[in-house]
Design a protein around this motif. Structure first.
Motif, PDB file in Angstrom:
ATOM      1  N   PRO A 166       0.814  -1.195   0.000  1.00  0.00           N
ATOM      2  CA  PRO A 166       0.000   0.000   0.000  1.00  0.00           C
ATOM      3  C   PRO A 166       0.855   1.255   0.000  1.00  0.00           C
ATOM      4  CG  PRO A 166       0.097  -0.956   2.172  1.00  0.00           C
ATOM      5  CD  PRO A 166       0.813  -1.896   1.251  1.00  0.00           C
ATOM      6  N   GLN A 207      -6.969  -1.215  -0.178  1.00  0.00           N
ATOM      7  CA  GLN A 207      -6.017  -2.308   0.031  1.00  0.00           C
ATOM      8  C   GLN A 207      -6.448  -3.098   1.254  1.00  0.00           C
ATOM      9  OE1 GLN A 207      -2.716  -2.506  -1.607  1.00  0.00           O
ATOM     10  NE2 GLN A 207      -2.275  -4.444  -0.582  1.00  0.00           N
ATOM     11  N   LYS A 257      -5.473  -5.464  -3.721  1.00  0.00           N
ATOM     12  CA  LYS A 257      -6.304  -4.274  -3.862  1.00  0.00           C
ATOM     13  C   LYS A 257      -7.587  -4.599  -4.608  1.00  0.00           C
ATOM     14  CE  LYS A 257      -2.413  -1.003  -3.945  1.00  0.00           C
ATOM     15  NZ  LYS A 257      -1.738   0.054  -4.728  1.00  0.00           N
TER      16      LYS A 257
END
Length: 452
Positions: free
Chosen positions: A269, A374, A400
């Motif tokens: 992320p 995410q 994701k």
């Protein structure tokens, strides 16, 4: 047991109370509103409805109540939800009148508010501002009134003698399950204050305002707040009792499409996202066997028992649990799920349901930005004392998803970790700002774990 009757002179209309030098034990039934026997969740939440086991309470001569497991019964601030917590010192002020009516500080009026969880109602001593579905009730003991012998019950034991079994790390033990209970301190319903926005930014859209009671972060000496949802396996169609409330307004953002497939895992992320800043310790792997996405939660499923919105702009703030899921460029949410022992040997699916607004009966949402988020499986559960700085690390990156109304998403399929508490993180990616009320009522919305 000796009974000492003391007549109250207030307005000449308050019935005599029974004072005693040893605990008197009883069951409770509610009148008005939902009505019926008072039961308990495994974590000590006192509830009406849901077919829960009837609880037994013991009143000591200090006006404190303990349950059959010796847990002290408290009024969790600021909502005054009544629950019994392991290790808690019982709150005083309780008494039983000659007619068997339970009183708190001399009042026989209690408040019941629907939880949105299979017809269950939480119990409070004070009304929640702006919550239209709450109703006044009275509670009657089947013993301890004038001339009534005490029921056979377990006398009050020192609080803190019962061990927890599946408690998240860092929380006070509360029986077999944490809590979330919910969700767990929860925010007041009605005109709901929105979860914290990033510092210096304006809220996005109209905040959801479902008709559900809520609680908040514990303060003072109370060790826990209850979770928003029932700590048990749920089977069958959602809805039923407690599914009231007016339908949220708003148009249909999109049309229904086929469930999205899980994104390839292993991507990290953004650096500004909370929780996900902790490096993943093991790579994710695609599920070996996929389960159908149960969009209506018609089969066995688990709701989150804690939802903790942590904020990287306030890294030491302890937000407590919430009924709302929220992801913004600085706020991420951690979801705790208690997986029942009965799931052993089965597959579990982590899913996210995002129906069109027109299908929602008691929930709502706001979303802006790209919609990308995410997910991650954490190495330990969160607790009600979790902050951004103390968030568990990511164990497995779950990839994701690009969220859009009218879709459902299978995040991961795995062997059910029966008897364990797992935590899932959800963080914003590429500017997504998304807030919703986690709700099983038609149509279900939010993060869930289903058994295949």
């Amino acid at each position: 047991m000796q009974y000492l009757l003391a007549a109250s002179s207030i307005l000449g209309g308050v019935s005599a109370l029974v004072a005693r030098d040893a605990p008197c034990c009883f069951h409770l039934s509610a009148d008005g509103g939902p009505g019926g026997p008072v039961g308990q969740l495994d974590d000590g939440q006192n509830r009406i409805g849901q077919g829960l086991p009837e609880a037994n309470y013991c009143l000591d001569n200090n006006g404190g109540l303990t349950d059959q497991d010796g847990r002290g019964c408290i009024l969790t601030p600021p909502t005054t939800q009544w629950q019994c917590d392991e290790g808690a010192t019982p709150d005083g002020g309780f008494s039983v009148g000659n007619d068997g009516g339970l009183k708190h500080d001399g009042s026989t009026t209690f408040i019941a508010c629907p939880t949105g969880d299979n017809g269950g109602w939480n119990i409070y001593t004070e009304r929640i501002d702006g919550e239209p579905l709450c109703t006044e009730i009275t509670l009657t003991a089947d013993s301890c009134g004038s001339g009534a012998p005490p029921t056979e019950g377990k006398p009050s034991e020192p609080a803190g003698t019962q061990p927890a079994q599946t408690q998240p790390a860092g929380t006070e033990p509360t029986g077999d399950h944490p809590s979330p209970s919910q969700p767990a301190g929860t925010e007041p319903a009605g005109d709901h204050p929105s979860p914290s926005q990033p510092a210096g930014t304006e809220p996005v859209g109209d905040h959801p305002s479902p008709s559900h009671p809520a609680e908040s972060q514990p303060t003072g000496g109370h060790p826990t707040l209850s979770p928003p949802y029932l700590n048990q396996t749920t089977t069958g169609s959602p809805g039923g009792d407690g599914a009231g409330g007016s339908q949220p307004t708003g148009g249909n953002p999109s049309t229904t499409s086929n469930p999205a497939k899980t994104q390839p895992a292993g991507s990290k992320p953004a650096e500004t996202q909370p929780v996900a800043t902790n490096p993943a310790e093991t790579p994710s792997t695609p599920p070996s066997e996929s389960c159908p996405v149960d969009e209506d939660l018609s089969g066995p499923y688990e709701a989150p028992h804690l939802i903790i919105p942590v904020d990287s702009s306030k890294p030491d703030e302890v937000p407590g649990t919430s009924y709302f899921g929220q992801v913004t460029p600085t706020v991420s949410s951690i979801f705790n799920f208690d997986i029942p022992e009965s799931y052993a040997g089965s597959k579990c699916s982590i899913i996210f349901l995002f129906p069109e607004r027109s299908r929602l009966e008691t929930s709502n949402y706001t979303i802006s930005g790209t919609g990308e988020v995410q997910f991650g499986l954490l190495d330990s559960p969160a607790s009600e004392q979790t902050s951004f700085n103390t968030s568990p690390k990511i164990k497995t990156d779950l990839g994701k998803e690009m969220l859009a109304p009218g879709n459902s998403y299978q995040i991961e399929t795995l062997e059910c970790p029966a008897g364990e508490t797992i935590a899932i993180s959800m963080v914003s990616s590429k500017g997504t700002d998304f807030e919703w009320f986690e709700d099983y009522n038609p149509a279900p919305i939010g993060l869930w774990v289903t058994k295949c």
